[in-house]
Design an enzyme around this catalytic site. Sequence first.
Site, short mmCIF file in Angstrom:
data_model
loop_
_atom_site.label_atom_id
_atom_site.label_comp_id
_atom_site.label_asym_id
_atom_site.label_seq_id
_atom_site.Cartn_x
_atom_site.Cartn_y
_atom_site.Cartn_z
N GLU A 1 3.01 -3.84 -1.45
CA GLU A 1 3.86 -4.94 -1.02
C GLU A 1 3.15 -6.27 -1.24
O GLU A 1 1.93 -6.37 -1.12
CB GLU A 1 4.20 -4.79 0.46
N CYS B 1 -5.31 1.41 3.52
CA CYS B 1 -6.54 0.78 4.01
C CYS B 1 -7.31 1.81 4.81
O CYS B 1 -6.72 2.63 5.52
CB CYS B 1 -6.20 -0.42 4.90
N CYS C 1 2.06 -10.34 9.11
CA CYS C 1 0.73 -9.72 9.11
C CYS C 1 0.75 -8.37 9.79
O CYS C 1 1.30 -8.22 10.87
CB CYS C 1 -0.25 -10.58 9.91
N CYS D 1 -2.77 -2.49 13.40
CA CYS D 1 -2.28 -2.80 12.05
C CYS D 1 -1.56 -1.60 11.45
O CYS D 1 -2.09 -0.48 11.44
CB CYS D 1 -3.46 -3.20 11.16
N CYS E 1 -7.70 -0.52 11.83
CA CYS E 1 -7.63 -1.41 12.99
C CYS E 1 -6.43 -0.96 13.84
O CYS E 1 -5.36 -0.66 13.31
CB CYS E 1 -7.47 -2.86 12.55
N CYS F 1 1.01 -13.84 -0.48
CA CYS F 1 0.09 -12.94 0.20
C CYS F 1 -0.03 -11.70 -0.68
O CYS F 1 0.99 -11.08 -1.00
CB CYS F 1 0.66 -12.61 1.57
#
Length: 346
Positions: free
Chosen positions: A87, A108, A338, A115, A112, A101
């Site tokens: 994305e 990932c 985010c 997230c 975290c 962005c």
Amino acid sequence: MGYENRKSKIASLFPKEPDFRLKQIETAMFQKEVKCWDDISTLPALMREILNKEVPFSSLKVENIYANGAGDTFKAIAQVASGEEIETVLMKNPRGHFTICVSSQIGCAMRCGFCATGKMGLTRNLEAEEIVDQYRIWQTYLAGRPELPQLISNIVYMGMGEPMANYENVKLSLQSIFRNTDIGETHVTVSTVGVLPRLEMLLNDPDWPHVRMAISLHSADREIRKEIVPTSYDDFLPKLADWSKRYLKRFGNRRHHLTFEYVMLRGVNDSPNDARLLANFSNSIGDIRVNLIPYNFTDCGFQSSTKESIIEFHEVLEKHGVTTTVRKTQGEDIAAACGQLIKMES
Ligand code: SAH
């Protein structure tokens, strides 16, 4: 893995061509009006034919573009050659231009707690061209929307993935952007959870472009940070402080500061005492900007801090002399904010 670098592939297809040809191809790929190899009319016809057959014009296939209700944020879902989806987001910035962005990895590994991308785990690093082609997606998109502002003035490496875990490709993508666009180094921000060996590397890397860095700190308390950022460890904070001082000595100036990002999580890291800890930590380093990020909903069990506690937190920081901004959340309704970048269920 077979993700061949486009530049070297083109070079290997035309071993006898002079360097300026390769440069000419690269420059043309960043021009709005060029939408396929045949549009590069300055190339010999045979070269265009070979390129058409051998090299995809983009490493990404756009599957869908969503616009938010306010019409100021767009999210593209694009497929890479190996089939996965990534994305990238286009958002209006306060200067009336666009910021994009970009993602640096598929998934990932940092996990975290707050997230959404972290929940996916890591599939693989993106190649430099797959990062750069996110910029090209938006350039093409804007060319087809002449009623929108046309300038992409800023890039943030804040999409899916941890850029410092993909150091070489991120660096190559930055170099390509600076070679082929008018975007300046201080208009690009690379955001990292704080992979210290890589941060150390960039300090001594003569080829690392002087982009701005943002560190996802989220807490200046050792235990709280370990809880919400599982890659943290006991002496992370003093080591980060030491690196930050050296970073500012090397790169810091009026236009180039270091940012600490801080997601505001209700009851976790948002008390006035947390703000004082953050202020003291920042002040012990030097010219640090703090960017408070309101938590965007993901199914992670956290809650957003109240408006009042964000205001109070902000005030405590300012009172201690720390320049602080609160990030405006855009695109939440299309899961483009985010930490929300993950494949949407349809
Ligand atoms: N891996 C990089 C880029 C991540 S995205 C990094 O850690 O910096 C950019 C920012 O969004 C990071 O500061 C990240 O911590 C933050 N973020 C992640 N999930 C979020 C959420 N649900 N709400 C608000 N911000 C979030």
